[in-house]
Design an enzyme around this catalytic site. Structure first.
Site, PDB file in Angstrom:
ATOM      1  N   ASN A   1       0.801  -1.214   0.000  1.00  0.00           N
ATOM      2  CA  ASN A   1       0.000   0.000   0.000  1.00  0.00           C
ATOM      3  C   ASN A   1       0.843   1.277   0.000  1.00  0.00           C
ATOM      4  O   ASN A   1       0.399   2.306  -0.486  1.00  0.00           O
ATOM      5  CB  ASN A   1      -0.927   0.005   1.227  1.00  0.00           C
ATOM      6  CG  ASN A   1      -1.507   1.371   1.492  1.00  0.00           C
ATOM      7  OD1 ASN A   1      -2.429   1.819   0.798  1.00  0.00           O
ATOM      8  ND2 ASN A   1      -0.982   2.064   2.507  1.00  0.00           N
TER       9      ASN A   1
ATOM     10  N   TYR B   1       2.894  10.065 -11.295  1.00  0.00           N
ATOM     11  CA  TYR B   1       1.987   9.284 -10.440  1.00  0.00           C
ATOM     12  C   TYR B   1       1.099   8.372 -11.281  1.00  0.00           C
ATOM     13  O   TYR B   1       0.992   7.170 -11.013  1.00  0.00           O
ATOM     14  CB  TYR B   1       1.127  10.213  -9.591  1.00  0.00           C
ATOM     15  CG  TYR B   1       0.110   9.461  -8.760  1.00  0.00           C
ATOM     16  CD1 TYR B   1       0.502   8.779  -7.604  1.00  0.00           C
ATOM     17  CD2 TYR B   1      -1.227   9.410  -9.140  1.00  0.00           C
ATOM     18  CE1 TYR B   1      -0.422   8.063  -6.856  1.00  0.00           C
ATOM     19  CE2 TYR B   1      -2.153   8.704  -8.394  1.00  0.00           C
ATOM     20  CZ  TYR B   1      -1.744   8.040  -7.254  1.00  0.00           C
ATOM     21  OH  TYR B   1      -2.668   7.320  -6.527  1.00  0.00           O
TER      22      TYR B   1
ATOM     23  N   LYS C   1       1.090   4.175 -11.303  1.00  0.00           N
ATOM     24  CA  LYS C   1      -0.077   3.338 -11.040  1.00  0.00           C
ATOM     25  C   LYS C   1      -0.448   2.492 -12.255  1.00  0.00           C
ATOM     26  O   LYS C   1      -0.991   1.402 -12.114  1.00  0.00           O
ATOM     27  CB  LYS C   1      -1.255   4.208 -10.600  1.00  0.00           C
ATOM     28  CG  LYS C   1      -1.050   4.833  -9.223  1.00  0.00           C
ATOM     29  CD  LYS C   1      -0.775   3.782  -8.143  1.00  0.00           C
ATOM     30  CE  LYS C   1      -0.613   4.375  -6.771  1.00  0.00           C
ATOM     31  NZ  LYS C   1      -0.343   3.367  -5.713  1.00  0.00           N
TER      32      LYS C   1
END
Length: 259
Positions: free
Chosen positions: A88, A153, A157
């Site tokens: 996470n 970012y 992802k």
């Protein structure tokens, strides 16, 4: 249903903390990893008192060379029977990439991608040896498209989403599963920490951390390859697949650009 120990990185706040709570609530012992030792101790104490599970804390900065190996060794040194790995930990950077701080971009890549890959590879040795185990990687719906003004970012992802889906297929039939949790904007302090307080991200819709973590727990325990929490984000992710990429880029620019 197994009750293996769940190792959760970035467990001191936000989605990580809520995922740890979901595992504890369902009877799993948990190993909590984050930098802030005092906060981790508070989280562990709360989980143990509420759910009568063992909550082990491992205070560690994963943004350093050798951190993944050190964490893996710490787990074995403590004889923790980790059967569920929850990757996470991560950060987000925002703004024009041409003005980006290169050290922050490196940290983003290390935490969002490199650490996740390293820990997954290390713990897969244990999982495949026993023929049982689960990996839950926290990706994002952002990873389904390019994201101007959050270029690094979104790209990180995209890696997480694609990597996990591929891994899930490789592991099919082995007793080990891989799941990517891909939420949209979540009601945490992520936007503020990423310097996005004056963008439109999350201004009209945010998911609660409880909704996201509940969907993640259920998905990983079912062995789902991809979990997109919430009907609005499911619909948006499906729409994105049929929307021409130039339009998707421009929409993302409008959302991410500072107002």
């Amino acid at each position: 249903m197994d009750r293996d120990t769940a190792l959760v990185t970035g467990a001191s706040s936000g989605i990580g903390r809520e995922l740890a709570r979901q595992f504890a609530r369902h009877g799993h012992d948990v190993a909590l990893v984050a930098r802030r030792e005092g906060v981790l101790a508070d989280v562990a104490g709360d989980l143990e008192s509420r759910y009568a599970v063992d909550a082990t804390t491992i205070s560690m900065d994963l943004d350093r060379d050798g951190a993944s190996d050190a964490l893996y060794e710490a787990v074995h040194d403590r004889d923790l029977d980790v059967g569920i790995l929850v990757n996470n930990v991560g950060i987000g950077t925002a703004g024009p990439f041409a003005e980006a701080d290169l050290d922050e971009e490196r940290t983003q890549l290390r935490l969002n991608v490199v650490t996740l890959v390293e820990l997954t590879r290390l713990f897969l040795d244990d999982f495949t040896d026993r023929g049982r185990g689960r990996v839950l990687n926290v990706g994002s719906t952002a990873g389904f498209q390019p994201g101007p003004f959050m270029a690094g970012y979104y790209a990180s992802k995209a890696y997480v989403n694609s990597f996990t889906e591929a891994l899930a297929e490789e592991l099919r039939g082995t007793g080990v599963s891989a799941t990517v949790l891909a939420p949209g904007p979540v009601d945490t302090d992520f936007q503020d920490r990423a310097g996005m307080g004056d963008s439109a991200v999350g201004s009209t819709y945010k998911q609660s951390v409880e909704q996201v973590a509940t969907a993640g727990y259920r998905g990983v325990m079912r062995g789902d390859a991809v979990v997109v929490p919430g009907l609005p984000m499911k619909a948006l992710s499906l729409l994105a697949r049929v929307t021409p990429r130039p339009i998707r880029r421009r929409v993302a620019r409008r959302v991410n650009e500072r107002r």
